[in-house]
Motif scaffolding. Structure first.
Motif, PDB file in Angstrom:
ATOM      1  N   ALA A  93     -28.740  86.273 -18.611  1.00 56.78           N
ATOM      2  CA  ALA A  93     -29.718  87.360 -18.685  1.00 56.78           C
ATOM      3  C   ALA A  93     -30.656  87.092 -19.853  1.00 56.78           C
ATOM      4  CB  ALA A  93     -29.010  88.692 -18.878  1.00 56.78           C
ATOM      5  N   TYR A  94     -31.893  87.505 -19.690  1.00 51.80           N
ATOM      6  CA  TYR A  94     -32.913  87.318 -20.727  1.00 51.80           C
ATOM      7  C   TYR A  94     -33.372  88.682 -21.210  1.00 51.80           C
ATOM      8  CZ  TYR A  94     -32.748  82.777 -18.525  1.00 51.80           C
ATOM      9  OH  TYR A  94     -32.305  81.597 -18.005  1.00 51.80           O
ATOM     10  N   PRO A  95     -32.975  89.081 -22.425  1.00 54.48           N
ATOM     11  CA  PRO A  95     -33.305  90.420 -22.901  1.00 54.48           C
ATOM     12  C   PRO A  95     -34.776  90.628 -23.258  1.00 54.48           C
ATOM     13  CG  PRO A  95     -32.006  89.225 -24.549  1.00 54.48           C
ATOM     14  CD  PRO A  95     -32.098  88.361 -23.341  1.00 54.48           C
ATOM     15  N   HIS A  96     -35.540  89.542 -23.414  1.00 49.06           N
ATOM     16  CA  HIS A  96     -36.938  89.699 -23.825  1.00 49.06           C
ATOM     17  C   HIS A  96     -37.861  88.825 -22.981  1.00 49.06           C
ATOM     18  CE1 HIS A  96     -35.497  91.801 -27.340  1.00 49.06           C
ATOM     19  NE2 HIS A  96     -34.706  90.794 -27.608  1.00 49.06           N
ATOM     20  N   ASP A 155     -28.423  85.819 -22.817  1.00 49.89           N
ATOM     21  CA  ASP A 155     -27.022  86.245 -22.846  1.00 49.89           C
ATOM     22  C   ASP A 155     -26.298  85.667 -21.636  1.00 49.89           C
ATOM     23  OD1 ASP A 155     -27.261  88.063 -25.104  1.00 49.89           O
ATOM     24  OD2 ASP A 155     -28.328  89.416 -23.734  1.00 49.89           O
TER      25      ASP A 155
END
Length: 191
Positions: A93-96, A155
């Motif tokens: 996952a890519y938070p930004h 993540d």
């Protein structure tokens, strides 16, 4: 005897071009760490600006900027395709900076462009060595993602499956990107 890809790569890294090779490697590391740091800090926009600056500087100093730009675009397209598939697997996952849930973040596609800038320069020694490309890809590809995760730009959702998929994919992706670079080099020579 005409120098082959290995000879040309050795000339670049030991002859007068060694400074350019070193500068390319340093530029890549500067860009990679800078982008990952900015993304981890929630500054994906600044990360894109840094990528643009590093790539513009790269294109300003390479001997054949148009051919190099074509390679960068081809690898960016390949990166967008691969990262879209990888994103759909839900392993990372890519938070930004993710502009659409089903697409990878633009900064990640930009990292492919940054990586492509090394293919004919600091990674030129790999030309003509497909098995070494595959082994290096299977090791370095997952390490790059793991580094991005460790520094906070992404993540793991499923760490072990992600690393296995990345190793298998990069065992193919590095030879494929090197083949794109070889094709571009041959086309430039034949013009």
């Amino acid at each position: 005897m005409t120098p082959g890809p290995t000879t040309a790569a050795l000339t670049t890294t030991t002859g007068p071009g060694w400074r350019a090779t070193l500068a390319n490697a340093v530029g890549f590391q500067f860009g990679w760490f800078g982008v990952i740091g900015l993304v981890a800090a929630g500054e994906a926009g600044w990360a894109l600006a840094l990528l643009a600056a590093v790539l513009a500087a790269h294109l300003a100093v390479v001997p054949a900027p148009r051919a190099e730009a074509r390679l960068l675009l081809a690898c960016s397209g390949l990166g967008l395709a691969w990262e879209t598939v990888f994103n759909a697997l839900g392993l990372v996952a890519y938070p930004h900076g993710q502009w659409a849930a089903w697409l990878p973040p633009l900064w990640l596609v930009g990292m492919w462009t940054l990586f492509a800038a090394t293919l004919n320069h600091s990674l030129a020694w790999l030309h003509g060595r497909p098995w070494l490309q595959a082994v290096l890809g299977a090791i370095a590809g997952p390490m790059s993602y793991a580094g991005g995760v460790a520094l906070g730009a992404a993540d793991w959702q499923q760490r072990t499956p992600a690393l296995v998929v990345l190793a298998l994919a990069w065992a193919l992706l590095l030879p494929l990107t090197m083949a794109l670079a070889d094709r571009g080099r041959r086309a430039a020579v034949n013009r």
